[in-house]
Design an enzyme around this catalytic site. Structure first.
Site, PDB file in Angstrom:
ATOM      1  N   TRP A 121       2.549 -36.514  40.801  1.00 55.04           N
ATOM      2  CA  TRP A 121       3.168 -35.468  39.773  1.00 55.04           C
ATOM      3  C   TRP A 121       2.597 -33.936  39.418  1.00 55.04           C
ATOM      4  O   TRP A 121       3.290 -33.268  39.344  1.00 55.04           O
ATOM      5  CB  TRP A 121       3.020 -36.369  38.482  1.00 55.04           C
TER       6      TRP A 121
ATOM      7  N   ASP B  50       0.363 -32.031  31.737  1.00 52.29           N
ATOM      8  CA  ASP B  50       1.295 -33.005  31.651  1.00 52.29           C
ATOM      9  C   ASP B  50       0.565 -34.223  31.102  1.00 52.29           C
ATOM     10  O   ASP B  50      -0.391 -34.612  31.802  1.00 52.29           O
ATOM     11  CB  ASP B  50       1.777 -33.158  33.200  1.00 52.29           C
TER      12      ASP B  50
ATOM     13  N   LYS C  69       7.240 -43.438  28.060  1.00 53.28           N
ATOM     14  CA  LYS C  69       5.852 -44.245  28.446  1.00 53.28           C
ATOM     15  C   LYS C  69       5.343 -44.791  26.856  1.00 53.28           C
ATOM     16  O   LYS C  69       5.122 -45.848  26.705  1.00 53.28           O
ATOM     17  CB  LYS C  69       5.039 -43.374  29.389  1.00 53.28           C
TER      18      LYS C  69
HETATM   19  N1  PMP Z   1       4.688 -36.598  35.033  1.00 53.23           N
HETATM   20  C1  PMP Z   1       3.943 -37.793  34.980  1.00 53.23           C
HETATM   21  C2  PMP Z   1       2.297 -38.007  34.778  1.00 53.23           C
HETATM   22  C3  PMP Z   1       4.698 -39.093  35.132  1.00 53.23           C
HETATM   23  O1  PMP Z   1       4.116 -40.286  35.152  1.00 53.23           O
HETATM   24  C4  PMP Z   1       6.215 -38.990  35.345  1.00 53.23           C
HETATM   25  C5  PMP Z   1       7.025 -40.256  35.483  1.00 53.23           C
HETATM   26  N2  PMP Z   1       6.452 -41.382  36.057  1.00 53.23           N
HETATM   27  C6  PMP Z   1       6.696 -37.768  35.481  1.00 53.23           C
HETATM   28  C7  PMP Z   1       5.930 -36.548  35.220  1.00 53.23           C
HETATM   29  C8  PMP Z   1       8.048 -37.465  35.751  1.00 53.23           C
HETATM   30  O2  PMP Z   1       8.887 -37.783  34.530  1.00 53.23           O
HETATM   31  P1  PMP Z   1      10.438 -37.850  34.696  1.00 53.23           P
HETATM   32  O3  PMP Z   1      10.990 -39.094  35.407  1.00 53.23           O
HETATM   33  O4  PMP Z   1      10.775 -37.884  33.130  1.00 53.23           O
HETATM   34  O5  PMP Z   1      10.847 -36.652  35.129  1.00 53.23           O
END
Ligand code: PMP
Length: 361
Positions: free
Chosen positions: A101, A171, A195
């Protein structure tokens, strides 16, 4: 009705209390004769819902007055673009790469300017958090970016990086509201809701006011400007109204529980059940160095892929869902977010002990 123990990394388990309340209010929300899903986002009723959600979140996290709280859409991934589009002045960002990520955010930012990888834990499959006490922060960096809890690899920063005076952007998608946070240390925090706080479709951004300006990269769409949403208090267009309503209920659930200190204590005890077992197991092994372990996502392996597969299959049959590791890393992962009851982890550990007795050599 039978509910499984859902160890999904997201969308993930929500508090039963919240789901029950939402079910009760589905047909007729507090006497207005319709559900929140059917209600105008300009109605008084909805203004109260979003207003209370923001106030409760501010109280839970102790968000200082000079920060805006925005309820946006586009998932956490859209922030990977919105952040550079809005925060790039010198068009330079420093990124700490601790997993997929963070890497995606880094790659996205590089579409708009210079993204520097100032540290990385890629050398050991992201199983640790790099030393962030003395990073080669760029003189002209607009911000330093971290992914504070790495959902896939199960690592978490225990101390924030020394950004040498630069704005910290983080994030927090997979650790949001799992423990207290000193918001004043960050310029911008964002988290996808799916989450720890609600259904997919809402992303929460907490941004210091001085970072919100008209001065954005040329071509930045109106919808991707923080100023648009800050000025309109998240009601520039139709927001993800039902999702915000559920987030609000989760905030209230957390307040009733005693807030983020109480939540942290529960999370630490819950995670210790699993980590303590892993540390003495003859079959299972955690994949993260001890000092960087996440309270939310716990990856583990047996060391034998066929056995991992059998474990996922048998655990599923026994009522434990979504224990398969991320498709890119394999093995297993138990996501034990706020709403996972302690009983779920106790039962999982008991199941793992049984499995170990049958299969340990
Ligand atoms: N950042 C983190 C730490 C994640 O775990 C995730 C998704 N699992 C994301 C970003 C991406 O999120 P989204 O699917 O809402 O774009």
């Amino acid at each position: 009705m039978s509910r499984v123990f859902n160890f999904s990394a997201g969308p993930a388990v929500l508090p039963e209390e919240v789901l029950k309340e939402a079910a009760e209010e589905m047909m007729d929300y507090r006497g207005c004769g319709m559900s929140v899903m059917e209600m105008s986002h300009r109605s008084k009723m909805f203004q109260t819902i979003i207003g209370e959600a923001e106030a409760d979140l501010r109280e839970l996290m102790g968000i200082p007055d000079n920060y805006k709280v925005l309820f946006l859409q586009g998932g956490a991934s859209q922030q990977f673009a919105m952040i550079p589009m809005n925060l790039f002045k010198n068009r330079v960002g420093d990124f700490i790469i601790t997993g997929q990520w963070a890497k995606k955010a880094y790659q996205e930012a590089s579409l708009y300017g210079k993204a520097n990888a100032v540290a990385s834990s890629a050398d050991k499959t992201f199983s640790y958090i790099p030393d962030v006490s003395d990073l080669p922060i760029s003189e002209d960096a607009d911000y330093v970016y971290i992914c504070e809890n790495n959902t896939i690899y199960g690592t978490k920063y225990k101390t924030l990086p020394d950004t040498k005076g630069k704005t910290l952007v983080a994030d927090l998608s997979s650790c949001f509201l799992s423990e207290p946070v000193d918001v004043s240390k960050y310029g911008l925090i964002f988290a996808g809701a799916q989450k720890n706080v609600g259904p997919a479709g809402v992303v929460i951004v907490i941004i210091r006011e001085d970072l919100i300006s008209e001065e954005v990269l040329p071509g930045t769409p109106t919808m991707l400007r923080y100023k648009t949403h800050a000025d309109a208090v998240s009601l520039y267009n139709t927001p993800p109204a039902y999702g915000i309503y559920i987030c609000g209920k989760v905030f209230q659930w957390l307040k009733k529980l005693g807030g983020l200190n109480a939540m942290k204590e529960i999370n630490e005890k819950k995670a210790a059940l699993l980590y303590d077992f892993l540390d003495q197991s003859k079959l299972f092994k955690g994949t993260v160095v001890k000092e960087d372990r996440s309270l939310m996502n716990v990856p583990f392996i047996t060391g034998d892929e066929a056995l991992d597969e059998l474990f996922v299959k048998e655990s599923r049959a026994a009522g434990f869902e979504n224990l398969k590791g991320h498709r890119t890393v394999g093995g297993m992962r138990a996501s034990i977010y706020n709403a996972m009851p302690t009983e779920g982890v106790e039962k999982l550990v008991a199941f793992m002990k049984d499995f170990e007795e049958k299969h340990a050599k």
